[in-house]
Structure formats: C-alpha cells, structure tokens
Design an enzyme around this catalytic site. Structure first.
Site, mmCIF file in Angstrom:
data_model
loop_
_atom_site.group_PDB
_atom_site.id
_atom_site.type_symbol
_atom_site.label_atom_id
_atom_site.label_comp_id
_atom_site.label_asym_id
_atom_site.label_seq_id
_atom_site.Cartn_x
_atom_site.Cartn_y
_atom_site.Cartn_z
ATOM 1 N N ARG A 262 0.849 -1.193 0.000
ATOM 2 C CA ARG A 262 0.000 0.000 0.000
ATOM 3 C C ARG A 262 0.879 1.235 0.000
ATOM 4 N NH1 ARG A 262 -4.633 -1.657 4.460
ATOM 5 N NH2 ARG A 262 -5.643 -3.245 3.211
ATOM 6 N N ARG A 277 2.531 1.008 10.384
ATOM 7 C CA ARG A 277 1.999 1.415 9.081
ATOM 8 C C ARG A 277 3.136 1.375 8.056
ATOM 9 N NH1 ARG A 277 -2.753 3.996 8.101
ATOM 10 N NH2 ARG A 277 -2.977 4.454 10.307
ATOM 11 N N GLU A 349 -6.538 -0.996 15.520
ATOM 12 C CA GLU A 349 -7.157 -1.944 14.591
ATOM 13 C C GLU A 349 -6.156 -2.980 14.100
ATOM 14 O OE1 GLU A 349 -7.584 -3.133 10.460
ATOM 15 O OE2 GLU A 349 -7.292 -0.966 10.585
ATOM 16 N N SER A 352 -10.225 -5.850 9.954
ATOM 17 C CA SER A 352 -11.514 -5.322 9.507
ATOM 18 C C SER A 352 -12.235 -6.442 8.778
ATOM 19 C CB SER A 352 -11.331 -4.131 8.563
ATOM 20 O OG SER A 352 -10.972 -2.964 9.269
ATOM 21 N N ARG A 391 1.066 -6.373 12.757
ATOM 22 C CA ARG A 391 0.390 -5.782 13.919
ATOM 23 C C ARG A 391 0.225 -6.807 15.036
ATOM 24 N NH1 ARG A 391 -3.670 -0.874 12.199
ATOM 25 N NH2 ARG A 391 -2.159 0.162 10.831
#
Length: 430
Positions: A262, A277, A349, A352, A391
């Site tokens: 990403r 991130r 988070e 999802s 994560r």
C-alpha cells in the site's frame, strides 16, 4: 457497483443511504444519464427497424424492375445504416459514462449501521480479556531491549526508503511463526481452504473488488500494467470473476497468507515510528463467497474467526461496528477488531471484517444458479483480516514485555518456535 434499476425504483432511498456515508446525492445525475442512454438505444432500435424495412423493399423494387425506386431505397438503407452506427456509438459512450459513475459510488450501508462521521462515532459491541497491569512503564515494540536487535530500520531505509522494515533473527522467526499459526488455526479449526495466490493482478481484478478506479493512488502499479495487491482480498474474491457457479458450491471460504503493498497515500505524519503502518507487510486474509441469504450469518462467523486468533494469542481486544462515515468503500457493514497495545496505551485496529453484499459480485459479473431454479443471482462477498501479521507481532511483543527487556511469548506460538517460550533481553529465543 449499484443496480441502476434499483436506483430508478427508489432514488430517494439511494440518496438517503449515500448521505449517511457523507456522500452527495447522486440519483438525479445518474437517472438523467440513464434516460439519455435509454433514449439513444430506443432511437437506434427505431432506425434499425427502418433500415430493415428499407432493405426488404430494395429487393421488391429490384424484382419489379423499378430502377429509380431501387436506387432511392439503396440510398435510404445506407443512410439508416450510418444513422444506426452513430446512435449505437453514442449509446455505448453514454453507457460507459454511466458505468464509470456507478463504479465510483461507494456501497450503501445496512440500515442498522450507526450513522457517524469518523472513528469517534464507531460503536463497541464487545470486549475480551483484561489489559495487563504493569509494575513498570511499558514501551512500544521497537523500544523493547530484546526486540531492538531484530528490527533494522536503518538498513530498510537504505534499501527502500521510509515505511519499510527489515526483521532479523528471533524477531523475524516470531513474525513467521505468527503467520503459520494463523493459517493453521483457520484451516484446521475454522474450515477455510488454504490458498496461495498471485500478488500481481490485472486491472480488471482491482476494479472487481473496488480498489479502482477511485483509489488507484493507494496502490502500486508496475510499468507492465500489473497491480500489486493491497491484500489477498483482490485475488481471492476475483476467483469467481465472470463465472456462473452453482449455489450448491457456496459458501466458498478461503484463506491466504501473502505480502501486501500500500502506498499509504494521505497518511503522511501518521504512525511514522515502528512497524504499524508500512508500504509492504504481511496479512492472513479470509474471503467468503456466498449466496444472498447467508451473507450476514457469514459475517458474524468470519468476525469470530478473527477474534479467535487474538484469544488464542491471549491478547485483549475489543470489537466495534464502524459508523457510516468510517466504513470502507465496498462495505455494507464492517466490524473492526482492535487489539490492546500497552506501549501506546490504546486499542489499535488489527482486523476489519466486511460484508459487501452483491456490490463486488456485480462489478465482477460473478453469479450463481439458484438451486430451486430461476434467474442467476449475483454472489455476495466478504473479506477480513485474520490477522495483519505485523500488527499481531507488535501486540505479542508489547503485551509480553518484561521489565528486564525480555518478552514472554504466548503458549500458542511455542510449538512454532521449537519450544521457546520467551525472547531474551539480548534478542535470543529461549
């Protein structure tokens, strides 16, 4: 993608649902373009009928020996043929404009999704585990003494720039163990089919799951035109792209462990320290393809699959329903699972889980034959992290950290680390 017929039938409901997401009303623009398109198609069909009649009359005039009428009718046929071609081209152009508009509109939230603007309006639905009480001030993962030898940010920056990481030694091994553990749990306990899929995909695949056209800047494209996947949702969901399958084969439950890419466009200044991130990371991704009746039960099931990973790793978490303003582009409802990170003193988070209805099925033209007969129906799709491996590594390290700089590792990982139970302060497994 949305069904223009449904928008025609209830434009007010369509606009109201978009406005819940913070988007502008779109029905009037869409319906005006749709009307122009349909009128042009009707005109083309009328001209085609006139061309066909004239073609028949040409033969009759020739048979009668009426040369003047024969020539007139031949000219009329040529004129109508050109007119039909022009109108069909105009209709195709309008059809493409309508499709492009529809491709850029987000999915509509379910009625019971909480209305809100951002993450502050998300609603917690449950919580598991109790955050550990430390008798010292816990630090973030990259500050733990035993972790520092295994996270080399300087070399990663030299190789690739910012937002990349290099894991080494014991930390790299724990990271690998986490991915293997997640896969094994989903395959053996949750009944998902292990899948190994490409991370380079065609543009149509990114269109099918909704990454394109609106979010192209969030992904990477090669000079050859391939796209690097932001998650295995893209290849797994598109396994049914363009297919007509039997309802009896549903649900199809898949899981893949892959590299993900990403660009993190728009995230400048956010989470710049550590590995939270990154541009390149690993995820274990779950995807389900199901029928229209079982989408929501499958969503609840997939959420539990993701939660079970955290429970097995003994990591406290909470599950929230995202509000309309915080949901992803393709979702009708999303559960975010947030793991407790003591170094940040907050939940973050880690998964999802989204139910997309037939939004992606329509974009992919993926349908199933109902078992009882009838017209084909667009498949319903779901996707969810099970989990983000990096994560999860952060959470394991921060929750297990000890005052001397070592880390106690969860029992679920011990078999994957040759029986090691901790990361020592010097960075070794013991």
């Amino acid at each position: 993608m949305h069904d223009i017929r449904a928008i025609r039938e209830n434009p007010q409901a369509f606009d109201a649902a978009l406005q819940k997401r913070g988007s502008d009303a779109m029905s009037s623009q869409l319906l005006q373009l749709d009307a122009e398109r349909r009128n042009k198609i009707a005109e083309a069909e009328t001209a085609q009928a006139e061309q066909n009649r004239a073609s028949k009359e040409v033969g009759a005039a020739k048979a009668r020996g009426d040369d003047a009428e024969f020539e007139r009718l031949r000219g009329l046929v040529a004129e109508k043929k050109a007119e039909v071609a022009r109108m069909q081209a105009e209709a195709a152009m309008l059809d493409d404009r309508l499709r492009q508009m529809l491709l850029g509109i987000p999915n509509l939230p379910l009625d019971d999704v909480p209305v809100g603007k951002d993450e502050n309006d998300n609603v917690e639905i449950r919580r598991w585990g109790t955050p550990r009480e430390f008798d010292f001030a816990p630090v973030e993962h990259f500050e733990i003494a035993g972790v520092k030898p295994g996270m080399d940010f300087e070399t990663a920056a030299k190789l690739s720039g910012s937002r990349f990481m290099m894991l080494k030694g014991s930390v790299a091994r724990i990271h690998r163990a986490l991915g293997q553990f997640m896969l094994d749990l989903h395959i053996t306990k949750h009944g998902l089919e292990e899948t190994w899929a490409p991370v380079l995909v065609l543009e149509d695949m990114m269109l099918g799951t909704g990454q394109l056209p609106k979010f192209g800047e969030d992904s990477y494209q090669t000079r050859e035109g391939f796209w690097l996947v932001p998650t295995s949702e893209v290849p797994l969901t598109n396994t049914v792209n363009g297919d007509l399958i039997d309802q009896s084969t549903l649900p199809r439950r898949m899981v893949a462990h892959s590299q993900c890419f990403r660009s993190e466009a728009g995230s400048a200044g956010r989470d710049t320290t550590g590995i939270l991130r990154q541009h390149q990371f690993e995820k274990v991704e779950m995807v389900s393809i199901t029928d229209a009746e079982n989408g929501l039960p499958e969503h609840a099931r997939m959420t539990r699959c993701a939660e079970a990973v955290l429970e097995a790793l003994e990591l406290p978490y909470r599950t929230v329903v995202l509000c309309t303003g915080d949901m992803g582009f393709g979702a009708r409802i999303t559960h975010d699972i947030e793991v407790w990170l003591p170094g940040q003193d907050k939940f973050r988070e880690i998964s999802s889980v989204s139910y997309c209805g037939d939004f992606q099925g329509r974009r992919m033209n993926a349908r199933y034959r109902p078992e009882g007969g009838g017209k084909p129906v667009f498949v319903h799709s779901l996707n969810g992290s099970g989990l983000a491996v990096g994560r999860a590594l952060i959470a394991v390290l921060e929750n297990g950290q000890q005052q001397d700089g070592s880390v106690q590792l969860p029992a679920a990982l011990h078999p994957y680390l040759a029986g090691a139970t901790r990361l020592t302060a010097s960075g070794q497994l013991a």
